[in-house]
Design a protein around this motif. Sequence first.
Motif, PDB file in Angstrom:
ATOM      1  N   THR A 118       0.962  -0.991  -0.028  1.00 27.27           N
ATOM      2  CA  THR A 118      -0.145  -0.184   0.241  1.00 27.27           C
ATOM      3  C   THR A 118       0.781   1.110   0.047  1.00 27.27           C
ATOM      4  OG1 THR A 118      -1.857  -1.023   1.278  1.00 27.27           O
ATOM      5  CG2 THR A 118      -1.932   1.356   1.213  1.00 27.27           C
ATOM      6  N   ASP A 119       0.515   2.175  -0.933  1.00 28.14           N
ATOM      7  CA  ASP A 119       1.329   3.382  -0.975  1.00 28.14           C
ATOM      8  C   ASP A 119       0.963   4.290   0.398  1.00 28.14           C
ATOM      9  OD1 ASP A 119       2.415   5.926  -1.419  1.00 28.14           O
ATOM     10  OD2 ASP A 119       1.003   6.358  -3.316  1.00 28.14           O
ATOM     11  N   PRO A 120       2.008   4.543   1.128  1.00 27.49           N
ATOM     12  CA  PRO A 120       1.943   5.164   2.419  1.00 27.49           C
ATOM     13  C   PRO A 120       1.339   6.524   2.305  1.00 27.49           C
ATOM     14  CG  PRO A 120       4.212   4.866   1.963  1.00 27.49           C
ATOM     15  CD  PRO A 120       3.312   4.196   0.792  1.00 27.49           C
ATOM     16  N   ASP A 121       1.373   7.173   1.107  1.00 30.95           N
ATOM     17  CA  ASP A 121       1.222   8.490   0.746  1.00 30.95           C
ATOM     18  C   ASP A 121      -0.621   8.422   0.683  1.00 30.95           C
ATOM     19  OD1 ASP A 121       1.263  11.321   0.374  1.00 30.95           O
ATOM     20  OD2 ASP A 121       0.844  11.068  -2.069  1.00 30.95           O
ATOM     21  N   ALA A 122      -1.117   7.430   0.617  1.00 33.42           N
ATOM     22  CA  ALA A 122      -2.509   7.271   0.373  1.00 33.42           C
ATOM     23  C   ALA A 122      -3.290   6.748   1.566  1.00 33.42           C
ATOM     24  CB  ALA A 122      -2.881   6.360  -0.874  1.00 33.42           C
ATOM     25  N   VAL A 123      -2.611   6.505   2.567  1.00 36.78           N
ATOM     26  CA  VAL A 123      -3.271   5.798   3.838  1.00 36.78           C
ATOM     27  C   VAL A 123      -3.900   7.091   4.428  1.00 36.78           C
ATOM     28  CG1 VAL A 123      -2.809   4.769   6.211  1.00 36.78           C
ATOM     29  CG2 VAL A 123      -1.451   4.067   4.075  1.00 36.78           C
ATOM     30  N   TYR A 124      -5.254   6.778   4.693  1.00 34.64           N
ATOM     31  CA  TYR A 124      -6.248   7.859   5.554  1.00 34.64           C
ATOM     32  C   TYR A 124      -5.918   7.927   6.777  1.00 34.64           C
ATOM     33  CZ  TYR A 124      -9.028   8.297   1.357  1.00 34.64           C
ATOM     34  OH  TYR A 124      -9.492   8.326   0.029  1.00 34.64           O
ATOM     35  N   PRO A 125      -5.676   9.093   7.411  1.00 38.36           N
ATOM     36  CA  PRO A 125      -5.511   8.969   8.914  1.00 38.36           C
ATOM     37  C   PRO A 125      -6.970   8.729   9.872  1.00 38.36           C
ATOM     38  CG  PRO A 125      -5.906  11.265   7.942  1.00 38.36           C
ATOM     39  CD  PRO A 125      -5.921  10.261   6.811  1.00 38.36           C
ATOM     40  N   ASP A 126      -6.964   8.626  10.842  1.00 42.21           N
ATOM     41  CA  ASP A 126      -7.782   7.993  11.820  1.00 42.21           C
ATOM     42  C   ASP A 126      -9.100   9.492  12.216  1.00 42.21           C
ATOM     43  OD1 ASP A 126      -7.564   5.533  11.584  1.00 42.21           O
ATOM     44  OD2 ASP A 126      -5.911   5.536  13.570  1.00 42.21           O
ATOM     45  N   VAL A 145      -5.520  15.316  -3.772  1.00 41.94           N
ATOM     46  CA  VAL A 145      -6.162  16.088  -2.912  1.00 41.94           C
ATOM     47  C   VAL A 145      -5.846  15.996  -1.614  1.00 41.94           C
ATOM     48  CG1 VAL A 145      -8.234  14.377  -2.398  1.00 41.94           C
ATOM     49  CG2 VAL A 145      -8.775  16.714  -2.001  1.00 41.94           C
ATOM     50  N   GLY A 146      -5.593  17.110  -0.983  1.00 40.19           N
ATOM     51  CA  GLY A 146      -5.272  17.151   0.422  1.00 40.19           C
ATOM     52  C   GLY A 146      -6.194  17.827   1.244  1.00 40.19           C
ATOM     53  N   VAL A 147      -6.427  17.229   2.501  1.00 44.69           N
ATOM     54  CA  VAL A 147      -7.501  17.448   3.453  1.00 44.69           C
ATOM     55  C   VAL A 147      -6.999  17.916   4.576  1.00 44.69           C
ATOM     56  CG1 VAL A 147      -9.771  16.574   4.589  1.00 44.69           C
ATOM     57  CG2 VAL A 147      -9.120  15.993   2.233  1.00 44.69           C
ATOM     58  N   ALA A 148      -7.543  18.928   5.101  1.00 37.82           N
ATOM     59  CA  ALA A 148      -6.900  19.354   6.753  1.00 37.82           C
ATOM     60  C   ALA A 148      -8.109  19.813   7.529  1.00 37.82           C
ATOM     61  CB  ALA A 148      -5.858  20.349   6.655  1.00 37.82           C
ATOM     62  N   PHE A 149      -7.804  19.717   8.797  1.00 40.53           N
ATOM     63  CA  PHE A 149      -9.037  20.063   9.954  1.00 40.53           C
ATOM     64  C   PHE A 149      -8.286  21.013  10.738  1.00 40.53           C
ATOM     65  CE2 PHE A 149     -10.518  16.014   8.404  1.00 40.53           C
ATOM     66  CZ  PHE A 149     -11.750  16.313   7.916  1.00 40.53           C
ATOM     67  N   LYS A 150      -8.885  21.832  11.328  1.00 41.42           N
ATOM     68  CA  LYS A 150      -8.090  22.584  12.599  1.00 41.42           C
ATOM     69  C   LYS A 150      -9.620  22.933  13.457  1.00 41.42           C
ATOM     70  CE  LYS A 150      -5.320  26.242  14.127  1.00 41.42           C
ATOM     71  NZ  LYS A 150      -4.351  27.059  13.794  1.00 41.42           N
TER      72      LYS A 150
END
Length: 160
Positions: A30-38, A137-142
């Motif tokens: 699995t590509d580590p760049d494509a692993v979704y965070p929790d 796509v990049g996704v970020a939360f704050k």
Amino acid sequence: MMKLFKKLLAVAMVAVLALTVLTGCDTGTTDPDAVYPDDETESVVYALNNGAAAANQPQLTYSVKYSKITKELLDNYLDNYGNISKYNEEYKRITDELDKNVKIIVDVIPSTNPAKKSGFKYTELYKVTNYHLAEKVGVAFKDSSSGTRYLLICTFDVEE
């Protein structure tokens, strides 16, 4: 003799089925760049791509690498939106660190991106003229101190 043959045949069939199941196992490539965070990232990318399909726009691939950049952009926006020169200075620093073959297609659209997670309007992203050029796509939360969760989605054109 027939009972022994049936038992051996049954054991052989179980072994064949077991081998068949094992051949479908992931080998850890699995590509580590494509692993979704929790967190909510996977559902955001899913919603983004569902909306894109409905708007005849391309499906984007999630990227850990570009999500880190997106997080920096979100932090900059929320921390410096009152000081436009500081905001522009930080924005330039962040984007100057991108590889030369990478272009940000969508980053901050005033009043829609970033936005409160609860009121995020995906449809505004598809209206960006060059949205169809993006692949990643990049996704970020704050989370703010008041408990508001902000979301930023950035799309990237990565020319190989």
